[in-house]
Design a protein around this motif. Structure first.
Motif, mmCIF file in Angstrom:
data_model
loop_
_atom_site.group_PDB
_atom_site.id
_atom_site.type_symbol
_atom_site.label_atom_id
_atom_site.label_comp_id
_atom_site.label_asym_id
_atom_site.label_seq_id
_atom_site.Cartn_x
_atom_site.Cartn_y
_atom_site.Cartn_z
ATOM 1 N N ASP A 325 43.751 38.005 37.448
ATOM 2 C CA ASP A 325 43.834 36.810 36.601
ATOM 3 C C ASP A 325 44.996 35.928 37.029
ATOM 4 O O ASP A 325 44.863 34.692 37.103
ATOM 5 C CB ASP A 325 43.995 37.209 35.129
ATOM 6 C CG ASP A 325 42.738 37.854 34.553
ATOM 7 O OD1 ASP A 325 41.670 37.682 35.165
ATOM 8 O OD2 ASP A 325 42.849 38.540 33.517
ATOM 9 N N PHE A 326 46.158 36.529 37.296
ATOM 10 C CA PHE A 326 47.340 35.760 37.703
ATOM 11 C C PHE A 326 47.063 35.027 39.012
ATOM 12 O O PHE A 326 47.385 33.841 39.157
ATOM 13 C CB PHE A 326 48.546 36.681 37.858
ATOM 14 C CG PHE A 326 49.804 35.967 38.282
ATOM 15 C CD1 PHE A 326 50.651 35.395 37.351
ATOM 16 C CD2 PHE A 326 50.132 35.841 39.627
ATOM 17 C CE1 PHE A 326 51.799 34.718 37.740
ATOM 18 C CE2 PHE A 326 51.284 35.172 40.034
ATOM 19 C CZ PHE A 326 52.116 34.618 39.080
ATOM 20 N N ILE A 327 46.479 35.721 39.984
ATOM 21 C CA ILE A 327 46.219 35.117 41.289
ATOM 22 C C ILE A 327 45.222 33.961 41.161
ATOM 23 O O ILE A 327 45.404 32.890 41.751
ATOM 24 C CB ILE A 327 45.699 36.180 42.284
ATOM 25 C CG1 ILE A 327 46.810 37.204 42.568
ATOM 26 C CG2 ILE A 327 45.234 35.532 43.578
ATOM 27 C CD1 ILE A 327 46.349 38.393 43.385
ATOM 28 N N ARG A 328 44.164 34.158 40.388
ATOM 29 C CA ARG A 328 43.137 33.113 40.243
ATOM 30 C C ARG A 328 43.668 31.874 39.530
ATOM 31 O O ARG A 328 43.168 30.771 39.735
ATOM 32 C CB ARG A 328 41.937 33.683 39.480
ATOM 33 C CG ARG A 328 41.137 34.731 40.269
ATOM 34 C CD ARG A 328 39.822 35.043 39.574
ATOM 35 N NE ARG A 328 39.046 36.039 40.294
ATOM 36 C CZ ARG A 328 38.887 37.297 39.899
ATOM 37 N NH1 ARG A 328 39.441 37.703 38.751
ATOM 38 N NH2 ARG A 328 38.169 38.144 40.609
ATOM 39 N N GLU A 329 44.672 32.045 38.694
ATOM 40 C CA GLU A 329 45.233 30.913 37.956
ATOM 41 C C GLU A 329 46.089 29.995 38.824
ATOM 42 O O GLU A 329 46.363 28.856 38.433
ATOM 43 C CB GLU A 329 46.093 31.424 36.790
ATOM 44 C CG GLU A 329 45.295 32.056 35.653
ATOM 45 C CD GLU A 329 46.211 32.730 34.644
ATOM 46 O OE1 GLU A 329 47.456 32.713 34.861
ATOM 47 O OE2 GLU A 329 45.693 33.300 33.655
ATOM 48 N N GLN A 330 46.517 30.482 39.985
ATOM 49 C CA GLN A 330 47.452 29.718 40.805
ATOM 50 C C GLN A 330 46.766 28.552 41.508
ATOM 51 O O GLN A 330 45.646 28.674 41.995
ATOM 52 C CB GLN A 330 48.120 30.625 41.842
ATOM 53 C CG GLN A 330 48.848 31.816 41.237
ATOM 54 C CD GLN A 330 49.774 31.411 40.099
ATOM 55 O OE1 GLN A 330 50.592 30.501 40.231
ATOM 56 N NE2 GLN A 330 49.638 32.103 38.969
#
Length: 462
Positions: A325-330
């Motif tokens: 989730d963190f990576i996709r939000e970037q």
């Protein structure tokens, strides 16, 4: 240039080495009568006055009224105009590197006919005396400020004249085109438009080469200013260990206790020649500790303003939904870094998760395995973000970029004008304006405010 107080030929002096203890200190002088003025505080004045250019003279710096009162044992480098850095007579005093000694010699010079040099005044004199152009002058400061071997090499190329030569070559194409048009004006075959009155191939070549030069600033700015790279990941993912491994020193505290890093620390690092401000941050997790929670928020804030995120995952634990989730939000590039591959095999993960991020690498901060691959991946991702970089010669400043863009616009407009049958004088005006813009790059056409902006940022003594 009134703000800088530059006065041509006036004898100037400045300390050219850092004011800190060292083996050798250098005090530099230049200007009219500087050799004669230095001889008055030198134990062997006749030897100095008769010295040939590019030679060394041994002796002592002494009080002018009493040569028995010695200041320091020195070697004098003698340079006679025009064969010197400034194009003027110069004397460089090589003394012992104590702070008190260097300052005493400078003070003695200032009491005996010299003025304290302004910032960049030596380089300015080199420029006005035809010893260098503005691209070379700017390259001197770039070399001083360079953060990696690669950025220094790029600046050395400009100092050696590659930008000057490329600009001169492009200008010749434009000048030759203007000459062809003037022939068409002088000896017209008819009185209609300029269609087919000159060969546009040279202008097309000039336009394409100017476009390459303009685009080169994207990557060159990265080599000069560096990138902002943030290490992210959950607690105990190995961020601090990687931070230390990349810096090759123990800067961050490494512990198996979760939440050890509560605030970010930063340092300069090199990724295959690209300088970067590298940030080690607090681990991403939910916490009831108020101080650690502030650190976690700062991690997120830093990530938002970064050029690249290195997201670390312990290869023994694998990716969890929160990581994805963190990576996709970037909205910026992310490299997934599988850590601790000395303990666990993470090679299969590298291939499996490539679609999630811009690149994936397996490393061990303990053994150093994979760190080279990480540096290459960082460089590739950062340069890919800037687009293709095909220019052999690269611009070295925003000022150069602005002038090249102006020249590019005018050459492009001249091509359009020629294709649409505009009058000859309209095309010539565009081309002459482009030559003025290119002249600003090298300094052949340079308003005072441009010169002041360039040289006022130099250090004293350069």
């Amino acid at each position: 240039m009134t703000n800088l107080g530059y006065t041509a030929d006036e004898p100037i002096a400045a300390i050219a080495t850092p004011l800190s203890p060292g083996a050798i200190g250098i005090v530099r002088t230049s200007g009219k009568n500087c050799i004669d003025l230095v001889s008055k505080i030198f134990s062997r004045p006749k030897s100095l006055l008769s010295a040939q250019g590019n030679t060394l003279v041994y002796g002592w710096i002494c009080e002018p009224e009493n040569h028995l009162k010695k200041i320091d044992e020195v070697m004098l480098g003698v340079y006679r105009a025009p064969k010197s850095f400034t194009g003027e007579d110069m004397v460089e005093i090589f003394c012992h590197g104590g702070v008190a000694v260097v300052k005493a010699i400078l003070e003695l010079l200032l009491k005996n006919g010299f003025r304290q040099a302004e910032r960049g005044e030596y380089s300015f004199r080199s420029y006005i005396n035809g010893k260098s152009d503005l691209t070379k002058a700017e390259a001197v400061k770039e070399i001083i400020d360079s953060k990696t071997d690669a950025s220094r090499d790029h600046a050395a190329g400009r100092l050696s004249g590659n930008i000057f030569e490329e600009i001169s070559s492009i200008k010749n194409l434009i000048i030759e085109t203007i000459a062809e048009i003037e022939v068409a004006v002088e000896y017209p075959e008819d009185e209609e438009t300029i269609a087919n009155s000159f060969d546009s191939k040279k202008l097309v070549s000039a336009r394409d080469r100017l476009k390459l030069l303009s685009d080169s600033w994207k990557s060159e700015r990265l080599y000069q200013d560096g990138a902002k790279i943030v290490l992210c990941g959950k607690t105990n993912a190995g961020k601090s260990s990687l931070f230390n491994a990349l810096l090759k020193e123990e800067r961050a505290i490494v512990s198996e206790i979760e939440g050890t890093t509560r605030d970010y620390i930063e340092a300069w690092a090199s990724f295959d020649g690209i300088p970067a401000r590298l940030f080690d941050t607090a681990g991403l997790r939910e916490t009831s500790d108020r101080i650690e929670a502030v650190g976690v928020q700062r991690t997120k804030d830093l990530s938002d303003g970064a050029d690249l995120i290195l997201y670390l995952v312990d290869s023994a634990l694998g990716l969890e939904n929160g990581d994805r989730d963190f990576i996709r939000e970037q909205k910026i590039p992310v490299i997934l870094v599988w850590t601790k591959n000395d303990k666990n095999s993470s090679e299969t993960f590298v291939s499996a998760e490539k679609n999630l991020c811009d690149a994936a690498v397996s490393i061990s901060s303990k053994t150093g395995r994979g760190l080279g691959d990480l540096s290459e991946a960082v460089k590739k991702v950062l340069l890919k973000k800037l687009g293709p970089q095909d220019s052999v010669s690269a611009l070295g400043s925003e000022r150069q970029k602005k002038s090249v863009d102006e020249a590019l616009e005018r050459v492009s407009h001249a091509l359009v004008a020629s294709e649409e049958g505009y009058a000859l004088d309209a095309v010539v005006q565009d081309l002459e304006d482009s030559l003025d813009s290119l002249g600003e790059v090298t300094g052949e056409v340079s308003p005072d405010d441009i010169l002041e902006n360039i040289f006022s940022n130099f250090c004293v003594g350069k």
